[in-house]
Design an enzyme around this catalytic site. Sequence first.
Site, PDB file in Angstrom:
ATOM      1  N   ARG A  37       0.852  -1.194   0.000  1.00 30.96           N
ATOM      2  CA  ARG A  37       0.000   0.000   0.000  1.00 30.96           C
ATOM      3  C   ARG A  37       0.890   1.247   0.000  1.00 30.96           C
ATOM      4  NH1 ARG A  37      -3.225  -2.648  -1.765  1.00 30.96           N
ATOM      5  NH2 ARG A  37      -5.328  -3.156  -1.083  1.00 30.96           N
ATOM      6  N   GLU A  55      -2.805   7.604  -4.540  1.00 28.44           N
ATOM      7  CA  GLU A  55      -2.584   7.334  -5.968  1.00 28.44           C
ATOM      8  C   GLU A  55      -3.796   7.690  -6.837  1.00 28.44           C
ATOM      9  OE1 GLU A  55      -1.777   3.207  -5.354  1.00 28.44           O
ATOM     10  OE2 GLU A  55      -3.880   2.632  -5.390  1.00 28.44           O
ATOM     11  N   HIS A 113      -1.308   0.086  -9.792  1.00 32.13           N
ATOM     12  CA  HIS A 113      -1.972  -0.835  -8.850  1.00 32.13           C
ATOM     13  C   HIS A 113      -2.540  -2.054  -9.610  1.00 32.13           C
ATOM     14  CE1 HIS A 113      -3.973  -0.891  -4.656  1.00 32.13           C
ATOM     15  NE2 HIS A 113      -3.791  -2.125  -5.088  1.00 32.13           N
TER      16      HIS A 113
HETATM   17  P1  NAI Z   1      -1.341 -10.937   5.048  1.00 33.20           P
HETATM   18  O1  NAI Z   1      -2.347 -10.421   6.004  1.00 33.20           O
HETATM   19  O2  NAI Z   1      -1.389 -12.354   4.621  1.00 33.20           O
HETATM   20  O3  NAI Z   1       0.116 -10.659   5.641  1.00 33.20           O
HETATM   21  C1  NAI Z   1       0.505  -9.432   6.162  1.00 33.20           C
HETATM   22  C2  NAI Z   1       1.605  -9.713   7.182  1.00 33.20           C
HETATM   23  O4  NAI Z   1       2.169  -8.454   7.556  1.00 33.20           O
HETATM   24  C3  NAI Z   1       1.113 -10.388   8.455  1.00 33.20           C
HETATM   25  O5  NAI Z   1       1.858 -11.570   8.683  1.00 33.20           O
HETATM   26  C4  NAI Z   1       1.377  -9.342   9.536  1.00 33.20           C
HETATM   27  O6  NAI Z   1       1.752  -9.910  10.786  1.00 33.20           O
HETATM   28  C5  NAI Z   1       2.534  -8.582   8.923  1.00 33.20           C
HETATM   29  N1  NAI Z   1       2.743  -7.231   9.455  1.00 33.20           N
HETATM   30  C6  NAI Z   1       1.834  -6.301   9.807  1.00 33.20           C
HETATM   31  N2  NAI Z   1       2.471  -5.185  10.213  1.00 33.20           N
HETATM   32  C7  NAI Z   1       3.801  -5.424  10.095  1.00 33.20           C
HETATM   33  C8  NAI Z   1       4.953  -4.643  10.343  1.00 33.20           C
HETATM   34  N3  NAI Z   1       4.878  -3.381  10.791  1.00 33.20           N
HETATM   35  N4  NAI Z   1       6.171  -5.198  10.106  1.00 33.20           N
HETATM   36  C9  NAI Z   1       6.263  -6.458   9.650  1.00 33.20           C
HETATM   37  N5  NAI Z   1       5.207  -7.259   9.403  1.00 33.20           N
HETATM   38  C10 NAI Z   1       3.989  -6.728   9.625  1.00 33.20           C
HETATM   39  O7  NAI Z   1      -1.392  -9.941   3.786  1.00 33.20           O
HETATM   40  P2  NAI Z   1      -1.043 -10.272   2.273  1.00 33.20           P
HETATM   41  O8  NAI Z   1      -2.213 -10.911   1.640  1.00 33.20           O
HETATM   42  O9  NAI Z   1       0.280 -10.920   2.194  1.00 33.20           O
HETATM   43  O10 NAI Z   1      -0.972  -8.771   1.666  1.00 33.20           O
HETATM   44  C11 NAI Z   1       0.131  -7.910   1.929  1.00 33.20           C
HETATM   45  C12 NAI Z   1      -0.129  -6.550   1.340  1.00 33.20           C
HETATM   46  O11 NAI Z   1      -0.329  -6.635  -0.077  1.00 33.20           O
HETATM   47  C13 NAI Z   1      -1.377  -5.842   1.865  1.00 33.20           C
HETATM   48  O12 NAI Z   1      -1.038  -4.482   2.092  1.00 33.20           O
HETATM   49  C14 NAI Z   1      -2.347  -5.890   0.736  1.00 33.20           C
HETATM   50  O13 NAI Z   1      -3.244  -4.810   0.803  1.00 33.20           O
HETATM   51  C15 NAI Z   1      -1.411  -5.785  -0.436  1.00 33.20           C
HETATM   52  N6  NAI Z   1      -1.985  -6.237  -1.704  1.00 33.20           N
HETATM   53  C16 NAI Z   1      -1.685  -5.536  -2.850  1.00 33.20           C
HETATM   54  C17 NAI Z   1      -2.194  -5.908  -4.074  1.00 33.20           C
HETATM   55  C18 NAI Z   1      -1.862  -5.162  -5.326  1.00 33.20           C
HETATM   56  O14 NAI Z   1      -2.527  -5.360  -6.338  1.00 33.20           O
HETATM   57  N7  NAI Z   1      -0.846  -4.318  -5.350  1.00 33.20           N
HETATM   58  C19 NAI Z   1      -3.101  -7.045  -4.171  1.00 33.20           C
HETATM   59  C20 NAI Z   1      -3.310  -7.777  -2.932  1.00 33.20           C
HETATM   60  C21 NAI Z   1      -2.775  -7.356  -1.742  1.00 33.20           C
END
Ligand code: NAI
Length: 337
Positions: free
Chosen positions: A234, A263, A303
């Site tokens: 994000r 964005e 995105h």
């Molecule tokens: P997830 O919920 O499976 O994993 C996120 C991880 O981040 C969790 O393990 C959590 O403990 C960890 N976390 C939270 N705060 C943290 C910090 N300050 N330092 C280190 N670790 C921390 O999420 P997922 O599915 O892996 O998604 C990750 C990101 O990707 C999200 O922001 C999501 O919105 C984004 N995303 C972007 C897309 C795009 O098209 N660009 C599409 C899908 C998701």
Amino acid sequence: MENILFFDADKELRDFAATHPIKGANFVFFDTGLNAVSLKALEPYRDTRIISGFIHSETLSTEKLDFFPNLQLIATRSTGFNHIDLDYCRQRGIAVENVPAYGAATVAEFAFGLLLALARKIIRAKNDMAHNRIENSNYMGFDLMGKTIGIIGTGSIGRHMIQIAQGFGMKVLAYDPFRNPVLKDLYVDDLDTIYRESDIISLHVPSTPENYHMINEAAFDKMKKGVIIINTARGDLIDTQALYFALRKGIVAGAGVDVLENEDFLLHDEVATSPRMSDNDFLLDSAMNLKLLQFRNVIATPHIAFNSIDAINRINATTIDNIQNFMAGKITNNVIK
Ligand code: NAI
């Protein structure tokens, strides 16, 4: 027949819905997000119970949601739901359902694509070739094998990113307050270690108030000179102004960003005439984003990391399931706890 309203409806959604009808449901499609649809256009659908939309960093307008007195379900065609005011929905008893998993590998593959493009200057070389101004000395890149990649966030996407990086022979350092036992040897104790030791840093954490601007000037100052930053998570995880100056100073040698803070100005024409343009923070980020695009060593994409046909099919299938279940009295993938 009950009307189900789909906003931001693209061809894939319309095609998918046409072949996956729900008994008793009449699908109505709008090209734009709900915020951009006039009340006049919504008038025939005032009694709607179920709407489905896509993600925007702009919050779904509660004024528009107020227009539907019987609204019971928002089925977002995304994993993230920070574009929906959950307190508002809670108060009105509106369920919010998402698509919890559809493309962890999809996003990780894209993140790695950004990294490869930066490491080997693929886009610059492609553009120069197209304009007949080839200068081989401009395209010297670096190997990924043997380099250290810091993965911040080891949830579904971060884990895939780690697998890919290991396949490339990279050294992986991971940071996440919740440690996945499978990855236990990879974790470091703090972000400072990631900043200090990584040649490449890739973000895979959610946007939360705690994570807002987690990569700020102080964080950049701790990084190795010449670090590559990849952000497919994000935009507001990174302080855009700080990234700009880190690029200027050469702390950051390249940035691959699929997401940018605020964005929407760059991505959606209708925003240019919206009240958001009188918000100073929004304007500042929009202006800084334009300056970021002027760097040769920044690859910004609109995105799209999620956007593979395989992932889109999974999103549409889960959303139709969510709606069908809801109509049958069953709540699935509820995000309001
Ligand atoms: P997830 O919920 O499976 O994993 C996120 C991880 O981040 C969790 O393990 C959590 O403990 C960890 N976390 C939270 N705060 C943290 C910090 N300050 N330092 C280190 N670790 C921390 O999420 P997922 O599915 O892996 O998604 C990750 C990101 O990707 C999200 O922001 C999501 O919105 C984004 N995303 C972007 C897309 C795009 O098209 N660009 C599409 C899908 C998701």
